[in-house]
Design an enzyme around this catalytic site. Sequence first.
Site, PDB file in Angstrom:
ATOM      1  N   LYS A  20       0.903  -1.162   0.000  1.00  0.00           N
ATOM      2  CA  LYS A  20       0.000   0.000   0.000  1.00  0.00           C
ATOM      3  C   LYS A  20       0.935   1.204   0.000  1.00  0.00           C
ATOM      4  O   LYS A  20       1.272   1.764   1.050  1.00  0.00           O
ATOM      5  CB  LYS A  20      -0.936  -0.026   1.209  1.00  0.00           C
ATOM      6  CG  LYS A  20      -2.065   0.992   1.104  1.00  0.00           C
ATOM      7  CD  LYS A  20      -3.143   0.716   2.125  1.00  0.00           C
ATOM      8  CE  LYS A  20      -4.139   1.852   2.231  1.00  0.00           C
ATOM      9  NZ  LYS A  20      -4.937   2.115   1.037  1.00  0.00           N
TER      10      LYS A  20
HETATM   11  C1  LIG Z   1      -6.296   0.668  -4.179  1.00  0.00           C
HETATM   12  C2  LIG Z   1      -6.993  -0.025  -3.058  1.00  0.00           C
HETATM   13  N1  LIG Z   1      -7.436  -1.284  -3.237  1.00  0.00           N
HETATM   14  C3  LIG Z   1      -8.077  -1.945  -2.255  1.00  0.00           C
HETATM   15  C4  LIG Z   1      -8.320  -1.358  -1.030  1.00  0.00           C
HETATM   16  C5  LIG Z   1      -9.014  -2.122   0.053  1.00  0.00           C
HETATM   17  O1  LIG Z   1      -8.109  -2.470   1.054  1.00  0.00           O
HETATM   18  P1  LIG Z   1      -8.579  -2.662   2.569  1.00  0.00           P
HETATM   19  O2  LIG Z   1      -9.813  -3.497   2.515  1.00  0.00           O
HETATM   20  O3  LIG Z   1      -7.443  -3.375   3.206  1.00  0.00           O
HETATM   21  O4  LIG Z   1      -8.823  -1.324   3.110  1.00  0.00           O
HETATM   22  C6  LIG Z   1      -7.876  -0.057  -0.809  1.00  0.00           C
HETATM   23  C7  LIG Z   1      -8.128   0.607   0.475  1.00  0.00           C
HETATM   24  O5  LIG Z   1      -7.263   0.952   1.178  1.00  0.00           O
HETATM   25  C8  LIG Z   1      -7.197   0.619  -1.834  1.00  0.00           C
HETATM   26  O6  LIG Z   1      -6.763   1.877  -1.650  1.00  0.00           O
END
Ligand SMILES: Cc1ncc(COP(=O)(O)O)c(C=O)c1O
Length: 312
Positions: free
Chosen positions: A174
């Site tokens: 991330k």
């Molecule tokens: C690009 C992206 N994909 C997927 C997610 C979903 O991730 P999570 O469920 O861990 O928040 C997020 C959210 O943070 C995101 O920014």
Amino acid sequence: MTPVLATPETGIAGDFEMIPMDDRDGFIWFDGKLVPWRDAKIHVLTHGLHYASAVFEGVRAYGGVIFELTRHNERLATSAKLLGFSLPFTTAELDEACQAVLAANGHTDAYVRPIAWRGSEQLGVSAQQTKIHVAIATWEWPSYFAPELREKGIKLTLSKWRRPAPDTAPTAAKAAGLYMICTLSKHAAEAEGWHDALMLDYRGQIAEATGANFFLVKDGVVHTPTPDCFLNGLTRQTVIGLARARGLKVVERAMFPEELATADEIFVTGSAAEVTAIGQIDDYHYPVGPITRLLRDDYEKLVRRMATSAAA
Ligand SMILES: Cc1ncc(COP(=O)(O)O)c(C=O)c1O
């Protein structure tokens, strides 16, 4: 600056004008200490700003309890490793820090944003000598999209940008840099009146929305793309578990844009977006169907149950 208003048209949640993020009351946890919100500053010559050497998390607190906090902070550490650095705090220390800043700000239902980045000791492609910084902020953020859209679902358009291959970017992280194409996609979508964009990947397969994972329901079966070049969201994993606990079949596989024409229901998941129904993708319209409603309710009950049991 013209304030951006929260309306169903903008898709921005809440009945408020957006208050700039650097001009709020409260505290931010900054490298081990709580500092007044407006004092949590960095220098303009910071590596994370110039070269996107930054990783972050997005977490939600319900009733004062931060949902899946440790897993989020573990992912922060993993994202940092994928960008070649180690966090100067343990996951346990960051868990404690997140709780401390939530409490200091008097928040119970809030969004929690930990971020780690390379500092200013060196400003070039090579950044081996930079110090690693960590900050954590919390703010109230009732729902990612305007609540009025809950019964209609949000509208997406296909982005021209594609999620990159795992050998062109650290796609499991991330990482701030991976959001450059998300912001471009979202801005292009918003300029045409859509709430968000759906992104394909480098192969032309369905990947995800700009900040949430993708699910499609067809004939009672839940389908979701295999997360091999985008974030395997923690909400995605939770929702797959909830669906299976309901006896639903969940298939993780390669998915293609042609499938959008015949889907019964579509929804996206994310810590910020929670379970959000999709009402339209370009020319295709979808109802907010029974499986979307079931999983949305199950997710809401789960996060509230965790909050209640922690308080007990
Ligand atoms: C690009 C992206 N994909 C997927 C997610 C979903 O991730 P999570 O469920 O861990 O928040 C997020 C959210 O943070 C995101 O920014």
